[in-house]
Design a protein around this motif. Structure first.
Motif, PDB file in Angstrom:
ATOM      1  N   UNK A 125     -10.887  37.146   3.183  1.00  0.00           N
ATOM      2  CA  UNK A 125     -10.648  38.455   3.445  1.00  0.00           C
ATOM      3  C   UNK A 125      -9.861  39.247   2.376  1.00  0.00           C
ATOM      4  N   UNK A 126      -8.895  38.594   2.177  1.00  0.00           N
ATOM      5  CA  UNK A 126      -7.845  39.357   1.123  1.00  0.00           C
ATOM      6  C   UNK A 126      -8.610  39.315  -0.148  1.00  0.00           C
ATOM      7  N   UNK A 127      -9.143  38.133  -0.808  1.00  0.00           N
ATOM      8  CA  UNK A 127      -9.914  37.848  -2.033  1.00  0.00           C
ATOM      9  C   UNK A 127     -11.106  39.218  -1.899  1.00  0.00           C
ATOM     10  N   UNK A 128     -11.835  39.115  -0.873  1.00  0.00           N
ATOM     11  CA  UNK A 128     -12.652  40.117  -0.922  1.00  0.00           C
ATOM     12  C   UNK A 128     -12.013  41.636  -1.344  1.00  0.00           C
ATOM     13  N   UNK A 129     -11.158  42.039  -0.470  1.00  0.00           N
ATOM     14  CA  UNK A 129     -10.696  43.287  -0.742  1.00  0.00           C
ATOM     15  C   UNK A 129     -10.135  43.531  -1.999  1.00  0.00           C
ATOM     16  N   UNK A 130      -9.352  42.392  -2.672  1.00  0.00           N
ATOM     17  CA  UNK A 130      -8.835  42.325  -3.974  1.00  0.00           C
ATOM     18  C   UNK A 130      -9.987  42.777  -5.237  1.00  0.00           C
ATOM     19  N   UNK A 131     -11.200  42.088  -4.834  1.00  0.00           N
ATOM     20  CA  UNK A 131     -12.347  42.224  -5.554  1.00  0.00           C
ATOM     21  C   UNK A 131     -12.792  43.733  -5.653  1.00  0.00           C
ATOM     22  N   UNK A 132     -12.742  44.162  -4.656  1.00  0.00           N
ATOM     23  CA  UNK A 132     -13.087  45.777  -4.349  1.00  0.00           C
ATOM     24  C   UNK A 132     -11.980  46.763  -4.789  1.00  0.00           C
ATOM     25  N   UNK A 133     -10.857  46.213  -5.244  1.00  0.00           N
ATOM     26  CA  UNK A 133     -10.049  46.940  -5.632  1.00  0.00           C
ATOM     27  C   UNK A 133      -8.995  47.590  -4.711  1.00  0.00           C
ATOM     28  N   UNK A 134      -9.071  46.956  -3.459  1.00  0.00           N
ATOM     29  CA  UNK A 134      -8.090  47.452  -2.301  1.00  0.00           C
ATOM     30  C   UNK A 134      -7.063  46.539  -1.733  1.00  0.00           C
ATOM     31  N   UNK A 135      -6.470  45.711  -2.809  1.00  0.00           N
ATOM     32  CA  UNK A 135      -5.542  44.636  -2.262  1.00  0.00           C
ATOM     33  C   UNK A 135      -4.257  45.244  -1.765  1.00  0.00           C
ATOM     34  N   UNK A 136      -4.117  46.515  -2.206  1.00  0.00           N
ATOM     35  CA  UNK A 136      -3.096  47.439  -1.697  1.00  0.00           C
ATOM     36  C   UNK A 136      -3.023  47.981  -0.459  1.00  0.00           C
ATOM     37  N   UNK A 138      -4.706  46.739   2.559  1.00  0.00           N
ATOM     38  CA  UNK A 138      -5.121  45.534   3.553  1.00  0.00           C
ATOM     39  C   UNK A 138      -4.441  46.233   4.959  1.00  0.00           C
ATOM     40  N   UNK A 139      -3.526  46.778   4.999  1.00  0.00           N
ATOM     41  CA  UNK A 139      -2.957  47.347   6.434  1.00  0.00           C
ATOM     42  C   UNK A 139      -3.122  48.664   6.913  1.00  0.00           C
ATOM     43  N   UNK A 140      -4.241  49.284   5.899  1.00  0.00           N
ATOM     44  CA  UNK A 140      -4.416  50.679   6.371  1.00  0.00           C
ATOM     45  C   UNK A 140      -5.824  50.734   7.242  1.00  0.00           C
ATOM     46  N   UNK A 141      -5.673  51.624   8.427  1.00  0.00           N
ATOM     47  CA  UNK A 141      -6.506  51.702   9.369  1.00  0.00           C
ATOM     48  C   UNK A 141      -7.632  52.689   8.471  1.00  0.00           C
ATOM     49  N   UNK A 142      -9.221  52.545   9.196  1.00  0.00           N
ATOM     50  CA  UNK A 142     -10.013  53.560   8.587  1.00  0.00           C
ATOM     51  C   UNK A 142      -9.716  54.855   8.080  1.00  0.00           C
ATOM     52  N   UNK A 143      -8.930  55.444   9.368  1.00  0.00           N
ATOM     53  CA  UNK A 143      -8.683  56.878   8.941  1.00  0.00           C
ATOM     54  C   UNK A 143      -7.636  57.089   8.037  1.00  0.00           C
ATOM     55  N   UNK A 144      -7.048  56.302   7.791  1.00  0.00           N
ATOM     56  CA  UNK A 144      -6.184  56.312   6.556  1.00  0.00           C
ATOM     57  C   UNK A 144      -6.650  56.213   5.027  1.00  0.00           C
ATOM     58  N   UNK A 145      -7.959  55.889   4.949  1.00  0.00           N
ATOM     59  CA  UNK A 145      -8.558  55.542   3.651  1.00  0.00           C
ATOM     60  C   UNK A 145      -9.794  56.891   3.522  1.00  0.00           C
ATOM     61  N   UNK A 146      -9.592  57.036   2.200  1.00  0.00           N
ATOM     62  CA  UNK A 146     -11.104  57.887   1.835  1.00  0.00           C
ATOM     63  C   UNK A 146     -12.210  57.391   2.006  1.00  0.00           C
ATOM     64  N   UNK A 147     -12.968  58.520   1.957  1.00  0.00           N
ATOM     65  CA  UNK A 147     -14.388  57.753   2.016  1.00  0.00           C
ATOM     66  C   UNK A 147     -14.905  56.654   1.049  1.00  0.00           C
ATOM     67  N   UNK A 148     -14.552  56.758  -0.056  1.00  0.00           N
ATOM     68  CA  UNK A 148     -14.798  55.889  -1.114  1.00  0.00           C
ATOM     69  C   UNK A 148     -14.079  54.351  -0.742  1.00  0.00           C
ATOM     70  N   UNK A 149     -13.148  54.595  -0.311  1.00  0.00           N
ATOM     71  CA  UNK A 149     -12.061  53.527   0.163  1.00  0.00           C
ATOM     72  C   UNK A 149     -12.774  52.780   1.202  1.00  0.00           C
ATOM     73  N   UNK A 151     -16.159  53.020   2.040  1.00  0.00           N
ATOM     74  CA  UNK A 151     -17.146  52.044   1.720  1.00  0.00           C
ATOM     75  C   UNK A 151     -16.971  51.023   0.875  1.00  0.00           C
ATOM     76  N   UNK A 152     -15.694  51.010   0.076  1.00  0.00           N
ATOM     77  CA  UNK A 152     -15.223  49.484  -0.383  1.00  0.00           C
ATOM     78  C   UNK A 152     -14.937  48.588   0.546  1.00  0.00           C
ATOM     79  N   UNK A 153     -14.268  49.010   1.529  1.00  0.00           N
ATOM     80  CA  UNK A 153     -13.801  48.047   2.776  1.00  0.00           C
ATOM     81  C   UNK A 153     -15.218  47.402   3.217  1.00  0.00           C
ATOM     82  N   UNK A 154     -16.162  48.311   3.481  1.00  0.00           N
ATOM     83  CA  UNK A 154     -17.467  47.902   4.244  1.00  0.00           C
ATOM     84  C   UNK A 154     -18.294  46.908   3.210  1.00  0.00           C
ATOM     85  N   UNK A 155     -17.994  47.246   1.767  1.00  0.00           N
ATOM     86  CA  UNK A 155     -18.613  46.224   0.871  1.00  0.00           C
ATOM     87  C   UNK A 155     -17.833  44.846   0.810  1.00  0.00           C
TER      88      UNK A 155
END
Length: 224
Positions: A125-136, A138-149, A151-155
């Motif tokens: 999971x960490x590697x997948x988040x790194x792959x979509x540019x969200x390695x920093x 990982x501990x954010x809840x969905x409401x703390x992320x932008x729409x684009x972020x 969607x990247x978690x969803x990918x």
């Protein structure tokens, strides 16, 4: 091409639903083949049945007639649990509305598909988040992320199990142009790098143009 060599095959698929005024034919005699590494766009007006077709191809619903093979398996031969196991190991699904679990952080959302099938999850999971540019993030809840972020978690969640088929239902529909372009770049990079079949439902002609093949759904029929 033999069915076992295809990532997705639909043959004579129809879907009829019951409505207030009687039976409504949503899909009629749909035939489609998608090989590994191909990308296919399905376009059509709102209400034309695009999302219904995507759900059928992914085994989320059953057709009224016809047969669907997913990763070489005839979905009609599987019960609900069997289809769920097949999806867990072979399918990634990206929804327009992200469908992240609000009480789980980004890492936990991405870990979930692997945990459900009993596979080691945290490192992947960490590697997948790194792959979509969200390695920093990982501990954010969905409401703390932008729409684009989000969607990247969803990918990341969709690709963490290295699926054979990636389905995307209007993946850029809720995003601005800049974020939409980033998501498109990511989807096609993953399609190329992992040779996963990519099937996209979209209203976006620019996204559709990038696909290997394009189809239009109208009047219940799928046409090139």
């Amino acid at each position: 091409m033999p069915t076992e060599a295809l990532a997705v095959r639909a043959c004579g698929v129809a879907k009829t639903i019951s409505g207030p005024s009687g039976e409504l034919e949503v899909l009629r005699d749909v035939t489609l083949e998608v090989a590994a590494g191909e990308s296919v766009a399905i376009l059509g007006a709102s209400g034309s049945g695009k999302s219904t077709l995507l759900g059928l191809l992914a085994g989320l619903d059953a057709p009224s007639a016809g047969d669907i093979w997913l990763a070489g398996q005839n979905l009609a031969a599987l019960d609900e649990d069997g289809r769920a196991r097949l999806r867990a190991g072979q399918v990634g699904f990206v929804f327009q509305s992200f469908q992240l679990l609000a009480g789980l952080d980004a890492l936990e959302n991405v870990m979930l598909p692997l945990e459900l099938i009993g596979r080691p999850a945290r490192t992947a999971a960490r590697e997948a988040l790194d792959r979509v540019g969200l390695g920093a993030r990982v501990r954010h809840l969905p409401h703390q992320l932008s729409g684009g972020e989000q969607q990247r978690v969803a990918i990341a969640r969709a690709i963490v199990a290295r699926p054979a088929v990636l389905f995307a239902d209007e993946p850029t529909g809720n995003l601005d142009e800049r974020n939409g372009e980033q998501i498109a770049e990511l989807l096609f990079a993953l399609n190329t790098e992992h040779a996963a079949a990519l099937v996209v439902v979209t209203h976006d002609p620019a996204l559709a143009t990038r696909c290997t093949r394009r189809y239009r759904l109208g009047g219940g029929e799928l046409r090139k």
